[in-house]
Design an enzyme around this catalytic site. Structure first.
Site, mmCIF file in Angstrom:
data_model
loop_
_atom_site.group_PDB
_atom_site.id
_atom_site.type_symbol
_atom_site.label_atom_id
_atom_site.label_comp_id
_atom_site.label_asym_id
_atom_site.label_seq_id
_atom_site.Cartn_x
_atom_site.Cartn_y
_atom_site.Cartn_z
ATOM 1 N N ASP A 90 0.444 -1.020 0.138
ATOM 2 C CA ASP A 90 -0.200 -0.056 -0.399
ATOM 3 C C ASP A 90 0.921 1.105 0.185
ATOM 4 O OD1 ASP A 90 -2.801 2.119 0.681
ATOM 5 O OD2 ASP A 90 -3.350 0.067 0.908
ATOM 6 N N HIS A 135 2.312 1.805 -3.083
ATOM 7 C CA HIS A 135 1.263 3.172 -3.601
ATOM 8 C C HIS A 135 1.300 4.135 -3.940
ATOM 9 C CE1 HIS A 135 -2.637 0.290 -2.957
ATOM 10 N NE2 HIS A 135 -1.905 -0.143 -3.357
#
Length: 512
Positions: A319, A353
């Site tokens: 993430d 991310h």
């Protein structure tokens, strides 16, 4: 004659101003929590004009003891309880040295007792669950002491650290999180995705959460050449199955802590966020190798905390690599504890991310510097994100001297937007992106995509892009913004980027 005098006076003033900038002092400081009996880590700002600076000389007690190409340096082999003075000199391309920086003075700590966990019955066989034995060592550790995890794989459940101690993971040592959810009980007060709630404990816990302020743990170090490894996605899934997605613990969680150093380690396989600190001040995370593959596997999350120094770290995550936060919607807005003064430098982001601010930023985020970092193909690149329901602000952000593949400012995200709204939309303002290499960015989507909020008084405002290298056929999008300036936007083949501007005012762009 009069015009010549005016021109001469202007030149004199200009030169004096330039000299003042060149001579602007470097101001070193000791990174919070990094002073030990034998070492301390320095960080410093670049001079105001630094384009020809190639490295820095470190002066300790009047003698040069090291050189660094980075704006940080760890002093080693110091003596306990001794006062040192140090300063920094910048060296330019011609080999010329600047005057010394402002002088910094600090005193090292006393040497402390070392307790090895095997003395308390812990076994590094990779199967024995050592929670009780390791916790006994922590509880017995005297002020200024060290609890050492030696060579071996030491499995444990939740551990609770305290003030004025060091947890050291030695070379070839592994602190391995158990895969059994029962080893992270009982639930503790925590914060996740912007809301205060009860969750499983983390593998390493320090402090007690209190949004009214104060510090529960101070002067803590978690360091070494070894590894902290959690139960990974499998443990995270088990926690979700038993108590829901927001119940998961972290790998390392600091709450209401002050002056903490996390240094030198490989940190991997968290069940959720990897390192999370809440309502804290003076946290230094450096020389770490952080990796995760778990769902919501952020690398590092400063949350409603002041004075973070994150440097010389490598991130590969499932993430956000770093996500700077301060609470969510009405709760975060009402608690109103911002995150301030975050300094991120000399980090490498290989997978994840983004390098992110938000999306939970309702308490406000300000004074962020991202400098001398390199990012791979991150999903959203360097991103500032929120929604119209968040409230709060993000302001005074500088990103400089970085290699990136995308810059995005989002005013809407399609996740984590449940719950009531704050009383007004956020404010995004005062951003500088300087000397950024985007030349390797893919061009299927906009290379720079910045968006404000549509509500009156909440447009994105005061943004400068200065000296950005772009790929051919680059597109730049600007929506709902005010006072945005692009200068020195460079494409090697001499073309200019495509600008798509909507619902914005005073957007200026020039090639050089």
């Amino acid at each position: 004659m009069r015009s010549s005098l005016i021109i001469s006076a202007f030149l004199i003033i200009f030169c004096l101003q330039s000299l003042a900038k060149v001579g602007a002092p470097i101001s070193p400081l000791v990174a919070p929590g990094t002073i030990s009996a034998n070492s301390a880590t320095l960080v410093w700002n670049k001079p105001e004009v630094y384009s020809d600076v190639v490295r820095y000389h470190v002066i300790l007690n009047g003698k040069e003891i090291g050189i660094s190409a980075k704006t940080n340096y760890t002093l080693k082999n110091l003596s306990p309880l001794k006062t040192y003075t140090c300063s920094i000199k910048a060296e330019n391309k011609l080999g010329e040295l600047s005057a010394g920086s402002t002088t910094l003075k600090f005193t090292t700590k006393a040497s402390g007792k070392i307790l090895t966990v095997t003395e308390f019955g812990a076994k590094g066989d990779g199967t024995t669950v050592n929670t009780v034995s390791i916790q006994k060592a922590i509880d017995a550790c005297p002020k200024g002491g060290t609890v050492r995890i030696p060579k071996g794989i030491f499995v444990s459940g939740a551990l609770f650290l305290k003030s004025n101690m060091t947890l050291e993971i030695a070379k070839d040592g592994v602190l391995k999180g158990s895969g059994d959810t029962a080893d992270y009980m009982p639930f503790i007060n925590n914060r996740f995705e912007g809301w205060e709630m009860k969750t499983y404990a983390s593998l390493l816990n320090a402090g007690v959460m209190n949004n009214k302020g104060g510090f529960a743990v101070e002067q803590l170090a978690i360091k070494g050449e070894g590894t902290i490894s959690g139960g990974g996605g499998a443990l995270g899934k088990a926690m979700i199955d038993q108590n829901g997605i927001r119940s998961r613990g972290r790998l390392i969680c600091l709450m209401n802590c002050k002056d903490v150093e996390i240094q030198g380690l490989t940190i991997k396989d968290s069940p959720c966020w990897t390192i999370h600190y809440i309502y804290s001040k003076g946290i230094s995370c450096h020389d770490l190798n952080i990796s995760s593959t778990a769902r919501n596997g952020d690398g590092l999350d400063p949350d409603s905390s002041d004075d973070s120094y994150i440097f010389n770290c490598t991130f590969s995550t499932g993430d956000d690599c770093i996500a700077i936060k301060s609470g969510k919607n009405p709760e975060g807005y009402t608690i109103g504890k911002p995150t301030r003064n975050v300094n991120i430098s000399n980090c490498v982001f290989t997978r994840g991310h983004g390098i992110s601010i938000g999306s939970e930023m309702s308490g406000g985020v300000s004074d962020v510097l991202v400098q001398d970092c390199t990012a791979g193909a991150l999903l959203h690149g360097m991103q500032i994100k929120g929604t119209k329901d968040r409230g709060g602000y993000v302001k005074n952000v500088t990103v400089a001297d970085c290699q990136l593949l995308k810059i995005t400012i989002f005013s809407a995200v399609n996740y984590n937007n449940d719950g009531a709204a704050a009383p007004e939309p956020p404010v995004f303002e005062n951003f500088v992106f300087r000397n950024i290499d985007l030349s390797k960015a893919p061009t299927k989507e906009p290379v720079i995509n910045i968006n404000g909020f549509k509500a009156e008084g909440h447009k994105l405002k005061n943004v400068v892009f200065d000296g950005v290298k772009l790929p051919a056929s680059a597109e730049i999008k600007v929506n709902d913004a005010l006072n945005v300036k692009f200068k020195g936007m460079i494409i090697d083949n001499g073309t200019t980027p495509k600008y798509v501007v909507q619902d914005s005012e005073n957007v200026q762009h020039q090639a050089k």
